[in-house]
Design a protein around this motif. Structure first.
Motif, short mmCIF file in Angstrom:
data_model
loop_
_atom_site.label_atom_id
_atom_site.label_comp_id
_atom_site.label_asym_id
_atom_site.label_seq_id
_atom_site.Cartn_x
_atom_site.Cartn_y
_atom_site.Cartn_z
N UNK A 151 18.89 -7.71 7.93
CA UNK A 151 18.89 -9.16 8.11
C UNK A 151 19.43 -9.85 6.88
N UNK A 152 18.74 -10.88 6.43
CA UNK A 152 19.18 -11.65 5.28
C UNK A 152 19.13 -10.86 3.98
N UNK A 153 18.43 -9.71 3.98
CA UNK A 153 18.32 -8.91 2.77
C UNK A 153 19.52 -8.01 2.54
N UNK A 154 20.44 -7.94 3.50
CA UNK A 154 21.66 -7.17 3.27
C UNK A 154 21.78 -5.96 4.17
N UNK A 155 22.53 -4.98 3.70
CA UNK A 155 22.84 -3.80 4.48
C UNK A 155 22.91 -2.59 3.55
N UNK A 156 22.34 -1.47 3.98
CA UNK A 156 22.30 -0.24 3.18
C UNK A 156 23.09 0.84 3.91
N UNK A 157 23.96 1.55 3.18
CA UNK A 157 24.79 2.60 3.78
C UNK A 157 24.39 3.95 3.19
N UNK A 158 24.14 4.92 4.08
CA UNK A 158 23.80 6.28 3.68
C UNK A 158 24.75 7.24 4.38
N UNK A 159 24.78 8.47 3.87
CA UNK A 159 25.56 9.53 4.51
C UNK A 159 24.74 10.80 4.51
N UNK A 160 24.71 11.48 5.65
CA UNK A 160 24.00 12.75 5.77
C UNK A 160 24.98 13.89 6.03
N UNK A 161 24.74 15.05 5.42
CA UNK A 161 25.58 16.22 5.64
C UNK A 161 24.70 17.39 6.04
N UNK A 162 25.31 18.41 6.67
CA UNK A 162 24.55 19.57 7.10
C UNK A 162 23.95 19.33 8.47
N UNK A 163 23.03 20.20 8.87
CA UNK A 163 22.43 20.03 10.19
C UNK A 163 21.80 21.28 10.71
N UNK A 164 22.37 21.85 11.78
CA UNK A 164 21.72 22.94 12.49
C UNK A 164 21.63 24.22 11.65
N UNK A 165 22.65 24.51 10.84
CA UNK A 165 22.69 25.77 10.10
C UNK A 165 22.37 25.64 8.62
N UNK B 40 22.71 9.17 17.27
CA UNK B 40 24.07 9.68 17.40
C UNK B 40 24.01 11.20 17.42
N UNK B 41 24.86 11.79 18.24
CA UNK B 41 25.01 13.24 18.25
C UNK B 41 26.02 13.65 17.19
N UNK B 42 25.78 14.79 16.57
CA UNK B 42 26.72 15.32 15.59
C UNK B 42 28.03 15.68 16.28
N UNK B 43 29.05 15.92 15.49
CA UNK B 43 30.36 16.23 16.04
C UNK B 43 30.34 17.47 16.93
N UNK B 44 29.54 18.48 16.56
CA UNK B 44 29.45 19.69 17.36
C UNK B 44 28.38 19.62 18.44
N UNK B 45 27.66 18.49 18.52
CA UNK B 45 26.65 18.31 19.55
C UNK B 45 25.37 19.07 19.34
N UNK B 46 25.20 19.70 18.18
CA UNK B 46 24.03 20.55 17.95
C UNK B 46 22.84 19.81 17.35
N UNK B 47 23.09 18.68 16.71
CA UNK B 47 22.00 17.91 16.13
C UNK B 47 22.07 16.46 16.59
N UNK B 48 20.91 15.85 16.64
CA UNK B 48 20.79 14.44 16.99
C UNK B 48 20.20 13.71 15.80
N UNK B 49 20.89 12.65 15.36
CA UNK B 49 20.45 11.87 14.21
C UNK B 49 19.84 10.57 14.74
#
Length: 313
Positions: free
Chosen positions: A139-153, A73-82
């Protein structure tokens, strides 16, 4: 796509991958001048003319498909790719990784080693603060949710939410809330951003169904800032699957009726947050529709006759 455009949509741009590349996931910069995509063994950035801007290989090369799908996914400002790399499932000798690239040149800005063994993951870019959510399916083991902040600067920071049994479905248009569904499909919950505190939870019974005969689907999302679509499904006695699309007022946690969605499966539905949604059309075209005015439809009582069948396995 213009705000007032409905019906079958025409593409604004068409990008062709490199010869031999099988695209797993892709993202397009807002100005339509660049596309980035993942394959099983790398990530590629091309210009709108198809010229290679940069590429980064996943090492070591994985020759055999193992049910792993890298995402991006591209960041909102398009400067980083995750980029999510399911390296454990790919057999690369290590754990999964979440890697942040400089979108202009491919240089790695940050790398997070993960403790997951995921098949794939979905990215959700926050519409206001630019943070990025990642929902990893194990899969059957479930789902993990993370959040990343920051980026280019600034140095990116990563937070893992304390659940292994919730699937991230959507972020509210304002970004103040997000919606999850229990991995076992027993309920839907709405959470505050960014801490993840639960605002309210609705089990299957709240929609008027027997939990032995119905399930909450891993689809739906925010139709508007105040209204979410929650998909309920089940099977009739002849094993034919059915799906219904319920509206929830997220300000009060109450039901607001149902809408009719023309889709071959619930994963075709993509709410846009402005009162409209996308589904697939004939020939693979995207179709944009808006909500038709209709009276309130009360939930079906659990004890009444309904075409419910066995719970989805």
């Amino acid at each position: 796509m213009g705000d007032g455009v409905y019906g079958t949509l025409e593409p604004s741009a068409v990008f062709q991958p490199r010869d031999g590349d099988e695209v797993v996931a892709s993202a397009v910069r807002q100005d339509l001048q660049r596309v980035v995509y993942t394959t099983l063994n790398g990530v590629v950035c091309l210009s709108c003319a198809g010229d290679l801007i940069w590429a980064s290989d996943f090492e070591p090369h994985s020759d055999v498909p193992r049910g792993h799908w890298p995402g991006c996914a591209l960041s909102q400002d398009g400067r980083t790719l995750w980029v999510y790399r399911p390296d454990a499932m790919a057999g690369r000798g290590g754990g999964d990784q979440w890697v942040v690239h400089d979108a202009d040149n491919g240089v790695v800005v940050a790398r997070r080693e993960l403790e997951t063994v995921g098949h794939g993951a979905s990215h959700h870019v926050h519409p206001v603060d630019g943070s990025v959510y990642l929902d990893i399916g194990e899969g059957q083991d479930g789902s993990v949710i993370l959040r990343g902040t920051g980026g280019a600067d600034s140095e990116p920071e990563f937070v893992t939410y304390p659940w292994s049994d919730r699937c991230l479905i959507d972020l509210a248009p304002s970004g103040q809330q997000f919606m999850t569904v229990d991995h076992g499909q027993a309920d839907v919950a709405f959470h505050d951003h960014p801490d993840g505190g639960v605002v309210f939870t609705l089990p299957i019974e709240a929609f008027g169904y027997d939990p032995e005969e119905a399930f909450v689907e891993w689809s739906g999302g925010y139709l508007t800032e105040d209204t979410a679509i929650v998909t309920l499904g089940g099977g009739s006695q002849d094993e034919e699957e059915w799906f219904r699309y319920h509206l929830v007022d997220v300000r009060t946690g109450t039901l607001s009726g149902e809408i009719t969605v023309e889709a071959s499966n619930p994963y075709e539905l993509v709410p846009l947050g402005d009162g409209s949604w996308l589904t697939g059309g004939a020939g693979g075209d995207l179709v944009r529709r808006s909500r038709a005015s209709r009276p309130f439809a009360p939930p079906r009582p659990a004890e009444s006759t309904s075409p419910c069948g066995k719970q989805k396995s």
